[in-house]
Scaffold this motif. Structure first.
Motif, PDB file in Angstrom:
ATOM      1  N   HIS A 157       0.837  -1.211   0.000  1.00 22.37           N
ATOM      2  CA  HIS A 157       0.000   0.000   0.000  1.00 22.37           C
ATOM      3  C   HIS A 157       0.867   1.255   0.000  1.00 22.37           C
ATOM      4  O   HIS A 157       0.578   2.209  -0.740  1.00 22.37           O
ATOM      5  CB  HIS A 157      -0.936  -0.014   1.206  1.00 22.37           C
ATOM      6  CG  HIS A 157      -1.836   1.171   1.291  1.00 22.37           C
ATOM      7  ND1 HIS A 157      -2.670   1.572   0.248  1.00 22.37           N
ATOM      8  CD2 HIS A 157      -2.052   2.061   2.297  1.00 22.37           C
ATOM      9  CE1 HIS A 157      -3.343   2.654   0.616  1.00 22.37           C
ATOM     10  NE2 HIS A 157      -2.976   2.963   1.852  1.00 22.37           N
ATOM     11  N   LYS A 188       2.081   1.976  -3.435  1.00 16.28           N
ATOM     12  CA  LYS A 188       1.049   2.547  -4.300  1.00 16.28           C
ATOM     13  C   LYS A 188       0.763   4.001  -3.940  1.00 16.28           C
ATOM     14  O   LYS A 188       0.554   4.837  -4.816  1.00 16.28           O
ATOM     15  CB  LYS A 188      -0.231   1.730  -4.217  1.00 16.28           C
ATOM     16  CG  LYS A 188      -0.140   0.400  -4.919  1.00 16.28           C
ATOM     17  CD  LYS A 188      -1.427  -0.375  -4.793  1.00 16.28           C
ATOM     18  CE  LYS A 188      -1.302  -1.740  -5.412  1.00 16.28           C
ATOM     19  NZ  LYS A 188      -2.499  -2.557  -5.220  1.00 16.28           N
ATOM     20  N   VAL A 189       0.733   4.306  -2.646  1.00 18.96           N
ATOM     21  CA  VAL A 189       0.455   5.675  -2.193  1.00 18.96           C
ATOM     22  C   VAL A 189       1.534   6.621  -2.702  1.00 18.96           C
ATOM     23  O   VAL A 189       1.239   7.719  -3.184  1.00 18.96           O
ATOM     24  CB  VAL A 189       0.341   5.740  -0.645  1.00 18.96           C
ATOM     25  CG1 VAL A 189       0.357   7.170  -0.148  1.00 18.96           C
ATOM     26  CG2 VAL A 189      -0.920   5.041  -0.181  1.00 18.96           C
ATOM     27  N   GLU A 198       1.102   7.078  -6.558  1.00 13.72           N
ATOM     28  CA  GLU A 198      -0.080   7.824  -7.004  1.00 13.72           C
ATOM     29  C   GLU A 198       0.000   9.310  -6.695  1.00 13.72           C
ATOM     30  O   GLU A 198      -0.560  10.128  -7.409  1.00 13.72           O
ATOM     31  CB  GLU A 198      -1.343   7.230  -6.368  1.00 13.72           C
ATOM     32  CG  GLU A 198      -1.710   5.888  -6.943  1.00 13.72           C
ATOM     33  CD  GLU A 198      -2.923   5.289  -6.266  1.00 13.72           C
ATOM     34  OE1 GLU A 198      -3.537   5.952  -5.400  1.00 13.72           O
ATOM     35  OE2 GLU A 198      -3.271   4.152  -6.599  1.00 13.72           O
ATOM     36  N   LYS A 241      -1.494  11.355  -4.469  1.00 14.24           N
ATOM     37  CA  LYS A 241      -2.789  12.047  -4.360  1.00 14.24           C
ATOM     38  C   LYS A 241      -2.605  13.350  -3.608  1.00 14.24           C
ATOM     39  O   LYS A 241      -1.836  13.452  -2.667  1.00 14.24           O
ATOM     40  CB  LYS A 241      -3.802  11.171  -3.623  1.00 14.24           C
ATOM     41  CG  LYS A 241      -4.210   9.953  -4.406  1.00 14.24           C
ATOM     42  CD  LYS A 241      -5.284   9.202  -3.669  1.00 14.24           C
ATOM     43  CE  LYS A 241      -5.694   7.995  -4.500  1.00 14.24           C
ATOM     44  NZ  LYS A 241      -6.802   7.277  -3.940  1.00 14.24           N
ATOM     45  N   LYS A 267      -8.415  -0.567  -0.099  1.00 11.18           N
ATOM     46  CA  LYS A 267      -9.106  -0.547  -1.403  1.00 11.18           C
ATOM     47  C   LYS A 267      -9.965   0.701  -1.558  1.00 11.18           C
ATOM     48  O   LYS A 267      -9.996   1.307  -2.618  1.00 11.18           O
ATOM     49  CB  LYS A 267      -9.940  -1.813  -1.588  1.00 11.18           C
ATOM     50  CG  LYS A 267      -9.109  -3.004  -1.931  1.00 11.18           C
ATOM     51  CD  LYS A 267      -9.985  -4.145  -2.371  1.00 11.18           C
ATOM     52  CE  LYS A 267      -9.158  -5.370  -2.545  1.00 11.18           C
ATOM     53  NZ  LYS A 267      -8.770  -5.684  -3.840  1.00 11.18           N
ATOM     54  N   TYR A 322      -9.490   3.577  -0.128  1.00 17.04           N
ATOM     55  CA  TYR A 322      -8.567   4.720  -0.303  1.00 17.04           C
ATOM     56  C   TYR A 322      -8.006   4.755  -1.730  1.00 17.04           C
ATOM     57  O   TYR A 322      -7.950   5.812  -2.345  1.00 17.04           O
ATOM     58  CB  TYR A 322      -7.427   4.614   0.704  1.00 17.04           C
ATOM     59  CG  TYR A 322      -6.438   5.759   0.592  1.00 17.04           C
ATOM     60  CD1 TYR A 322      -6.662   6.945   1.234  1.00 17.04           C
ATOM     61  CD2 TYR A 322      -5.286   5.619  -0.183  1.00 17.04           C
ATOM     62  CE1 TYR A 322      -5.767   8.005   1.129  1.00 17.04           C
ATOM     63  CE2 TYR A 322      -4.382   6.659  -0.297  1.00 17.04           C
ATOM     64  CZ  TYR A 322      -4.622   7.850   0.361  1.00 17.04           C
ATOM     65  OH  TYR A 322      -3.738   8.902   0.241  1.00 17.04           O
ATOM     66  N   GLU A 323      -7.604   3.595  -2.234  1.00 21.03           N
ATOM     67  CA  GLU A 323      -6.987   3.548  -3.558  1.00 21.03           C
ATOM     68  C   GLU A 323      -7.982   3.803  -4.693  1.00 21.03           C
ATOM     69  O   GLU A 323      -7.592   4.198  -5.788  1.00 21.03           O
ATOM     70  CB  GLU A 323      -6.266   2.221  -3.762  1.00 21.03           C
ATOM     71  CG  GLU A 323      -5.021   2.096  -2.901  1.00 21.03           C
ATOM     72  CD  GLU A 323      -4.354   0.736  -2.986  1.00 21.03           C
ATOM     73  OE1 GLU A 323      -4.899  -0.176  -3.652  1.00 21.03           O
ATOM     74  OE2 GLU A 323      -3.285   0.577  -2.369  1.00 21.03           O
ATOM     75  N   GLN A 324      -9.263   3.569  -4.433  1.00 20.70           N
ATOM     76  CA  GLN A 324     -10.274   3.764  -5.464  1.00 20.70           C
ATOM     77  C   GLN A 324     -10.830   5.187  -5.494  1.00 20.70           C
ATOM     78  O   GLN A 324     -11.666   5.507  -6.331  1.00 20.70           O
ATOM     79  CB  GLN A 324     -11.418   2.762  -5.285  1.00 20.70           C
ATOM     80  CG  GLN A 324     -10.995   1.358  -5.586  1.00 20.70           C
ATOM     81  CD  GLN A 324     -12.066   0.352  -5.240  1.00 20.70           C
ATOM     82  OE1 GLN A 324     -13.092   0.678  -4.660  1.00 20.70           O
ATOM     83  NE2 GLN A 324     -11.827  -0.907  -5.595  1.00 20.70           N
TER      84      GLN A 324
END
Length: 188
Positions: A92, A95-96, A99, A101, A183, A185-187
């Protein structure tokens, strides 16, 4: 994003050093987890064989002869759930970071932080696992020292299997909570 990274980094790592890259940490975690899982499976198969439930895994080792295997496997049994959950968090984190964000959902982060704090604390689940481990360790030590005199070793396969089942439920329960939050959070 920064808040999420901070929360992930509060998780008490079993591998210690955070100076390594995420990919190196993940590779090391996977390697250690595979070794741990194989030792846990081997110990569990010996315990299941000893119940004579009709399952035969090709091992002639009996529970009465398995005290040293169980003793060596106990450390791995307690270590494995923490490693598996840490793998999820490292994936995770990767991925964070990729990405990037700009905004975070505060509600999700609050729930996530509570979950991480729960995993870091010595809660009732961990205390029960440790107590069961000490009971089994005591029996294994007694069996190793008094090969023929400790007749109660046969009764210790029940706490051993309870410990294994409890750890499996602990991992599944915490995995599902973490995975749901991750999931969501990632979506976003």
């Amino acid at each position: 994003m920064d808040d999420r990274i901070r929360i992930i980094n509060t998780y008490k790592s079993m591998i210690g050093e955070r100076k390594k890259s995420i990919n190196n940490r993940l590779a090391f975690l996977w390697l250690i987890s595979l070794v741990n899982i194989s030792i846990v499976l081997f110990s569990t198969i010996i315990a299941i064989n000893s119940f004579d439930l009709g399952f035969y895994f090709g091992l002639d080792t009996k529970w009465s002869e398995s005290a040293s295997i169980v003793m060596s496997g106990l450390g791995f049994i307690l270590f494995t759930p923490h490693l598996l959950l840490e793998i999820i968090l490292m994936n995770h984190l990767k991925k964070v970071i990729l990405e990037k964000k700009q905004s975070d959902n505060e509600d999700l982060n609050t729930k996530f932080e509570k979950q991480i704090n729960y995993l870091n604390k010595n809660n009732k689940s961990k205390i029960l696992m440790i107590v069961l481990t000490f009971i089994i360790l005591f029996g294994a030590l007694m069996r190793s020292v008094n090969k023929d005199d400790f007749l109660y070793w046969g009764n210790f396969k029940i706490p051993f299997l309870i410990l294994i089942l409890f750890i499996i439920s602990y991992v599944i329960s915490n995995y599902s909570k973490l995975n749901r939050n991750i999931k969501t959070y990632e979506q976003q």
